[in-house]
Design a protein around this motif. Structure first.
Motif, PDB file in Angstrom:
ATOM      1  N   MET A  12       0.697  -0.848   0.119  1.00 21.00           N
ATOM      2  CA  MET A  12      -0.217   0.061  -0.099  1.00 21.00           C
ATOM      3  C   MET A  12       1.270   1.480  -0.274  1.00 21.00           C
ATOM      4  SD  MET A  12      -3.849  -1.600   2.121  1.00 21.00           S
ATOM      5  CE  MET A  12      -2.703  -0.455   3.715  1.00 21.00           C
ATOM      6  N   ALA A  13       1.803   1.666   0.473  1.00 19.48           N
ATOM      7  CA  ALA A  13       2.955   2.438   0.913  1.00 19.48           C
ATOM      8  C   ALA A  13       3.600   2.614  -0.898  1.00 19.48           C
ATOM      9  CB  ALA A  13       3.862   2.240   1.353  1.00 19.48           C
ATOM     10  N   CYS A  14       3.883   1.399  -1.523  1.00 18.68           N
ATOM     11  CA  CYS A  14       4.516   1.336  -2.315  1.00 18.68           C
ATOM     12  C   CYS A  14       3.375   2.588  -3.153  1.00 18.68           C
ATOM     13  CB  CYS A  14       4.549  -0.260  -3.344  1.00 18.68           C
ATOM     14  SG  CYS A  14       5.632   0.000  -4.637  1.00 18.68           S
ATOM     15  N   ASP A  15       2.264   2.232  -3.961  1.00 18.13           N
ATOM     16  CA  ASP A  15       0.759   2.467  -3.858  1.00 18.13           C
ATOM     17  C   ASP A  15       1.310   3.686  -4.131  1.00 18.13           C
ATOM     18  OD1 ASP A  15       0.563   0.386  -5.327  1.00 18.13           O
ATOM     19  OD2 ASP A  15      -1.122  -0.574  -4.471  1.00 18.13           O
ATOM     20  N   HIS A  16       1.164   4.301  -2.881  1.00 23.31           N
ATOM     21  CA  HIS A  16       0.950   5.789  -1.983  1.00 23.31           C
ATOM     22  C   HIS A  16       2.328   6.401  -3.372  1.00 23.31           C
ATOM     23  CE1 HIS A  16      -0.018   8.678  -0.132  1.00 23.31           C
ATOM     24  NE2 HIS A  16       1.382   9.143   0.492  1.00 23.31           N
ATOM     25  N   TRP A  26      11.799   5.553  -2.871  1.00 25.65           N
ATOM     26  CA  TRP A  26      11.145   5.106  -2.610  1.00 25.65           C
ATOM     27  C   TRP A  26      10.083   4.041  -2.627  1.00 25.65           C
ATOM     28  CZ3 TRP A  26      12.526   3.842   2.784  1.00 25.65           C
ATOM     29  CH2 TRP A  26      13.920   4.640   2.863  1.00 25.65           C
ATOM     30  N   VAL A  27       9.676   4.400  -3.565  1.00 25.88           N
ATOM     31  CA  VAL A  27       8.672   2.910  -4.440  1.00 25.88           C
ATOM     32  C   VAL A  27       9.330   1.915  -4.439  1.00 25.88           C
ATOM     33  CG1 VAL A  27       7.382   2.153  -7.196  1.00 25.88           C
ATOM     34  CG2 VAL A  27       7.463   4.888  -6.008  1.00 25.88           C
ATOM     35  N   ILE A  28      10.835   1.920  -5.247  1.00 23.71           N
ATOM     36  CA  ILE A  28      11.262   0.227  -5.114  1.00 23.71           C
ATOM     37  C   ILE A  28      11.613   0.175  -3.959  1.00 23.71           C
ATOM     38  CG2 ILE A  28      13.885  -0.509  -6.148  1.00 23.71           C
ATOM     39  CD1 ILE A  28      13.603   1.475  -8.139  1.00 23.71           C
ATOM     40  N   THR A  29      12.544   0.795  -2.840  1.00 25.14           N
ATOM     41  CA  THR A  29      12.696   0.397  -1.687  1.00 25.14           C
ATOM     42  C   THR A  29      10.981  -0.657  -0.787  1.00 25.14           C
ATOM     43  OG1 THR A  29      14.260   1.845  -1.242  1.00 25.14           O
ATOM     44  CG2 THR A  29      13.065   0.723   0.673  1.00 25.14           C
ATOM     45  N   THR A  30       9.606   0.134  -0.655  1.00 24.96           N
ATOM     46  CA  THR A  30       8.784  -0.745  -0.374  1.00 24.96           C
ATOM     47  C   THR A  30       8.093  -1.634  -1.421  1.00 24.96           C
ATOM     48  OG1 THR A  30       7.384   1.061  -1.789  1.00 24.96           O
ATOM     49  CG2 THR A  30       7.764   1.666   0.625  1.00 24.96           C
ATOM     50  N   ALA A  35       8.053  -7.559  -1.222  1.00 28.99           N
ATOM     51  CA  ALA A  35       8.400  -8.972  -1.593  1.00 28.99           C
ATOM     52  C   ALA A  35       9.105  -9.946  -0.981  1.00 28.99           C
ATOM     53  CB  ALA A  35       9.299  -8.768  -3.039  1.00 28.99           C
ATOM     54  N   LEU A  36      10.196  -9.299   0.101  1.00 27.67           N
ATOM     55  CA  LEU A  36      10.773  -9.794   0.980  1.00 27.67           C
ATOM     56  C   LEU A  36       9.588 -10.494   1.617  1.00 27.67           C
ATOM     57  CD1 LEU A  36      13.634  -9.156   3.556  1.00 27.67           C
ATOM     58  CD2 LEU A  36      11.864  -9.411   4.452  1.00 27.67           C
ATOM     59  N   HIS A  37       8.841  -9.580   2.586  1.00 25.62           N
ATOM     60  CA  HIS A  37       7.951 -10.213   3.943  1.00 25.62           C
ATOM     61  C   HIS A  37       6.242 -11.154   2.771  1.00 25.62           C
ATOM     62  CE1 HIS A  37       9.370  -7.821   6.898  1.00 25.62           C
ATOM     63  NE2 HIS A  37       8.697  -6.425   6.260  1.00 25.62           N
ATOM     64  N   PHE A  38       6.449 -11.258   1.452  1.00 27.28           N
ATOM     65  CA  PHE A  38       5.729 -11.783   1.022  1.00 27.28           C
ATOM     66  C   PHE A  38       6.424 -13.604   0.443  1.00 27.28           C
ATOM     67  CE2 PHE A  38       3.003  -8.854  -1.278  1.00 27.28           C
ATOM     68  CZ  PHE A  38       1.937  -9.104  -0.664  1.00 27.28           C
ATOM     69  N   HIS A 112       8.532  -0.688 -13.267  1.00 25.85           N
ATOM     70  CA  HIS A 112       8.933  -1.720 -13.304  1.00 25.85           C
ATOM     71  C   HIS A 112       8.617  -2.403 -11.668  1.00 25.85           C
ATOM     72  CE1 HIS A 112      11.297  -4.951 -15.583  1.00 25.85           C
ATOM     73  NE2 HIS A 112      11.394  -4.388 -14.287  1.00 25.85           N
ATOM     74  N   ALA A 113       9.582  -1.809 -11.312  1.00 29.47           N
ATOM     75  CA  ALA A 113       9.474  -1.995  -9.554  1.00 29.47           C
ATOM     76  C   ALA A 113       7.876  -2.755  -8.972  1.00 29.47           C
ATOM     77  CB  ALA A 113       9.916  -1.466  -8.779  1.00 29.47           C
ATOM     78  N   ARG A 114       6.875  -1.390  -9.194  1.00 34.36           N
ATOM     79  CA  ARG A 114       5.881  -2.476  -8.672  1.00 34.36           C
ATOM     80  C   ARG A 114       5.330  -3.753  -9.456  1.00 34.36           C
ATOM     81  NH1 ARG A 114       1.778  -4.544  -7.047  1.00 34.36           N
ATOM     82  NH2 ARG A 114       0.211  -3.146  -6.156  1.00 34.36           N
ATOM     83  N   GLN A 115       5.418  -3.620 -11.008  1.00 29.93           N
ATOM     84  CA  GLN A 115       4.923  -4.283 -12.280  1.00 29.93           C
ATOM     85  C   GLN A 115       5.592  -5.822 -11.355  1.00 29.93           C
ATOM     86  OE1 GLN A 115       6.160  -3.056 -15.475  1.00 29.93           O
ATOM     87  NE2 GLN A 115       4.087  -1.986 -16.024  1.00 29.93           N
ATOM     88  N   LEU A 116       6.784  -5.480 -10.624  1.00 31.70           N
ATOM     89  CA  LEU A 116       8.200  -6.928 -10.739  1.00 31.70           C
ATOM     90  C   LEU A 116       6.977  -7.484  -9.350  1.00 31.70           C
ATOM     91  CD1 LEU A 116      11.407  -6.380 -10.926  1.00 31.70           C
ATOM     92  CD2 LEU A 116       9.726  -8.188 -12.411  1.00 31.70           C
ATOM     93  N   LEU A 117       6.479  -7.019  -8.762  1.00 28.82           N
ATOM     94  CA  LEU A 117       6.078  -7.199  -6.581  1.00 28.82           C
ATOM     95  C   LEU A 117       4.703  -7.112  -7.088  1.00 28.82           C
ATOM     96  CD1 LEU A 117       5.473  -6.738  -4.090  1.00 28.82           C
ATOM     97  CD2 LEU A 117       4.874  -4.836  -4.056  1.00 28.82           C
ATOM     98  N   ASP A 118       3.781  -6.819  -8.815  1.00 28.13           N
ATOM     99  CA  ASP A 118       2.873  -7.566  -8.861  1.00 28.13           C
ATOM    100  C   ASP A 118       3.121  -9.635  -8.877  1.00 28.13           C
ATOM    101  OD1 ASP A 118       0.669  -5.891  -7.625  1.00 28.13           O
ATOM    102  OD2 ASP A 118       1.250  -4.977 -10.337  1.00 28.13           O
ATOM    103  N   SER A 119       4.017  -9.438  -9.815  1.00 29.24           N
ATOM    104  CA  SER A 119       4.372 -10.682 -10.067  1.00 29.24           C
ATOM    105  C   SER A 119       4.735 -11.387  -8.749  1.00 29.24           C
ATOM    106  CB  SER A 119       6.043 -10.452 -11.392  1.00 29.24           C
ATOM    107  OG  SER A 119       6.335 -11.989 -12.085  1.00 29.24           O
ATOM    108  N   ILE A 120       6.138 -11.402  -8.678  1.00 32.94           N
ATOM    109  CA  ILE A 120       5.769 -12.141  -7.017  1.00 32.94           C
ATOM    110  C   ILE A 120       4.961 -12.453  -6.437  1.00 32.94           C
ATOM    111  CG2 ILE A 120       6.911 -11.461  -4.666  1.00 32.94           C
ATOM    112  CD1 ILE A 120       9.532 -10.101  -6.450  1.00 32.94           C
TER     113      ILE A 120
END
Length: 128
Positions: A12-16, A26-30, A35-38, A112-120
């Motif tokens: 949610m922080a990433c999306d915001h 911070w988009v990439i960091t979040t 991904a780490l917690h998932f 791209h980072a957000r897309q990778l998170l979706d993929s994960i």
């Protein structure tokens, strides 16, 4: 459950931050920490190295003489047991770079980072 909730919070922080458009580092960091917690949520509880571990901390404590960092241990587990190792590595590498080398990240790289998170997230076998 704790790891899943933490992953969703970071997502949610990433999306915001992505919608804001001003803090792409911070988009990439979040995205990475989500991904780490998932990943920890997906992997644990589980049996690794012939021993049952209720959570990542239990697994990490069992590593002899702490021969690796927590990030290295998670990278190793992800590479051995999860299908999204390459995406996870990209997020890890770019997070470390954004945090410690150059915070100026393009909007395209953040997206791209957000897309990778979706993929994960879509690769998880446990319910999200």
């Amino acid at each position: 459950m704790k790891r899943r909730e933490h992953a969703l919070h970071n997502e949610m922080a990433c999306d915001h931050l992505l919608a804001c458009g001003q803090f792409n580092d911070w988009v990439i960091t979040t995205a990475f920490y989500s991904a780490l917690h998932f990943s920890h949520y997906e992997l644990f509880p589980g049996t690794y190295n012939d021993a049952y571990h209720a959570d990542f901390d239990s697994y990490f404590r069992a590593i002899p003489k702490r021969k690796m960092t927590k990030h290295a241990a998670t990278l190793q587990l992800t590479g051995r047991h999860l299908p999204y190792y390459r995406q996870y590595c990209w997020l890890y590498s770019n997070c470390m770079s954004a945090r410690y080398c150059d915070y100026r990240i393009s909007a395209g790289k953040a997206a791209h980072a957000r897309q990778l998170l979706d993929s994960i997230k879509s690769s998880l076998t446990k319910p999200v």
